[in-house]
Design an enzyme around this catalytic site. Structure first.
Site, PDB file in Angstrom:
ATOM      1  CG  ASP A   1      53.458  41.817  48.853  1.00  0.00           C
ATOM      2  OD1 ASP A   1      52.902  41.357  49.674  1.00  0.00           O
ATOM      3  OD2 ASP A   1      53.098  41.931  47.630  1.00  0.00           O
TER       4      ASP A   1
ATOM      5  CE  LYS B   1      49.921  40.489  49.393  1.00  0.00           C
ATOM      6  NZ  LYS B   1      50.892  39.532  48.710  1.00  0.00           N
TER       7      LYS B   1
ATOM      8  CD  GLU C   1      54.072  35.198  47.277  1.00  0.00           C
ATOM      9  OE1 GLU C   1      54.545  34.407  47.110  1.00  0.00           O
ATOM     10  OE2 GLU C   1      54.050  36.343  46.744  1.00  0.00           O
TER      11      GLU C   1
ATOM     12  CG  ASP D   1      55.952  40.621  45.690  1.00  0.00           C
ATOM     13  OD1 ASP D   1      54.720  40.692  45.187  1.00  0.00           O
ATOM     14  OD2 ASP D   1      56.435  39.554  46.148  1.00  0.00           O
ATOM     15  CB  SER D   2      52.572  43.256  41.194  1.00  0.00           C
ATOM     16  OG  SER D   2      52.082  43.950  42.402  1.00  0.00           O
TER      17      SER D   2
ATOM     18  CD  GLU E   1      48.012  35.878  42.983  1.00  0.00           C
ATOM     19  OE1 GLU E   1      48.726  36.277  44.058  1.00  0.00           O
ATOM     20  OE2 GLU E   1      48.518  36.291  41.737  1.00  0.00           O
TER      21      GLU E   1
HETATM   22  O1  KIV Z   1      52.023  42.020  44.488  1.00  0.00           O
HETATM   23  C1  KIV Z   1      51.041  41.914  44.402  1.00  0.00           C
HETATM   24  O2  KIV Z   1      50.083  42.688  43.664  1.00  0.00           O
HETATM   25  C2  KIV Z   1      49.965  40.867  45.116  1.00  0.00           C
HETATM   26  C3  KIV Z   1      48.308  40.923  44.765  1.00  0.00           C
HETATM   27  C4  KIV Z   1      48.487  39.879  43.604  1.00  0.00           C
HETATM   28  C5  KIV Z   1      47.872  40.529  45.803  1.00  0.00           C
HETATM   29  O3  KIV Z   1      50.447  40.366  45.999  1.00  0.00           O
END
Ligand code: KIV
Length: 271
Positions: A90, A120, A122, A51-52, A189
């Site tokens: 994510d 994934k 959080e 989600d980055s 992280e």
């Molecule tokens: O969204 C992302 O890029 C991440 C990484 C920092 C692990 O979750």
């Protein structure tokens, strides 16, 4: 010697074998077809459609604004580009925190509409019910503890997490909860290296770090950061393997110069 052969698809089981045999896992983020193809051809083990994307693709300050539909669009592009690596996507902010049914529906959309291999999300204790429900539907889940960017407004800072003993104990408890819930791997992280190593030694599942030191089972970086597409982000944990900002800047500068001077196109570059 690598655990998996050149052409065979990397699975969650491959990652477990890699941990068991002491082979480190390489993971990078990807958000589009062309880059996914290059990273996959380079032999990366795991691509994370992170989600980055909210930051590096859309220019938002945080990861919060990106939607499930937008994540699915990025994931579809990556899936079309990568033939060999494991593709993890994510769950974005707001697509799973409500309840476990919402979490399952979001995970199913990612698997069905994008063709991803795992998701994934959080969090620790507060998302365990959702994780169990998603896994019981057959969807592999990767956990994410330590700095969790979707909760940035709760913590107010991107500083290193779990430096105090009680926070480190809580992180360890959550890591064990996620493993017991059935997660196939865990991302840690921005935590102290000693804690990263302790978690990796305690858990039997692979632990992949970003700013979590060298004692974990693998490393992940945001592709834009490690390729030097961002000039203004230089955390201590980041190693830059290229300076693509400068490379692209110079190439585009030369193109502009050639167009303006009428050097491009030349005789051979036209019909
Ligand atoms: O969204 C992302 O890029 C991440 C990484 C920092 C692990 O979750």
């Amino acid at each position: 010697m690598s655990v998996h052969s050149e052409n065979k698809r990397v699975t969650t089981h491959t990652l477990q074998s890699m941990k068991n045999q002491g082979e480190k896992i390489s993971m990078l983020t990807a958000y589009d077809f062309s880059m996914a193809r290059i990273l996959d051809d380079s032999g990366i083990d795991v691509l994370l459609v992170g989600d980055s994307a909210s930051n590096v693709m859309a220019g938002h300050e945080t990861t919060l604004p990106i939607t499930l539909d937008q994540m699915i669009y990025h994931a579809q592009s990556v899936v079309r580009g990568a033939q060999r690596c494991l593709i993890v996507v994510d769950l974005p902010f707001g697509s799973y925190q409500g309840n476990s049914k919402e979490a399952l529906n979001s995970a199913i959309r990612i698997m069905k509409e994008a063709g991803a291999h795992a998701i994934k999300l959080e969090g620790g204790e507060e998302v365990v019910d959702s994780i169990k429900r998603i896994i019981s539907a057959g969807v592999p889940v990767m956990g994410h503890l330590g700095l969790t960017p979707q909760s940035i407004y709760k913590f107010g800072t991107y500083a290193v997490r779990a430096k105090k003993a009680d926070e480190a104990e809580q992180l360890m408890r959550n890591a064990e909860l996620l493993q017991d819930a059935g997660c196939f791997a865990l991302v840690l992280e921005k935590i102290p290296a000693a804690l990263g190593q302790k978690v990796a030694e305690t858990l039997s599942i692979p632990v992949i770090g970003i700013g979590a030191g060298g004692g974990v089972d693998g490393q992940v970086l945001v592709m834009h950061d490690m390729l030097g597409l961002n000039k203004d982000f230089s955390p201590r944990f980041l190693r830059r393997y290229a300076s693509l900002y400068d490379t692209v800047h110079e190439a585009v500068g030369n193109y502009i110069k050639d167009v303006k001077s009428r050097d491009f196109p030349n005789e051979q570059e036209q019909y």
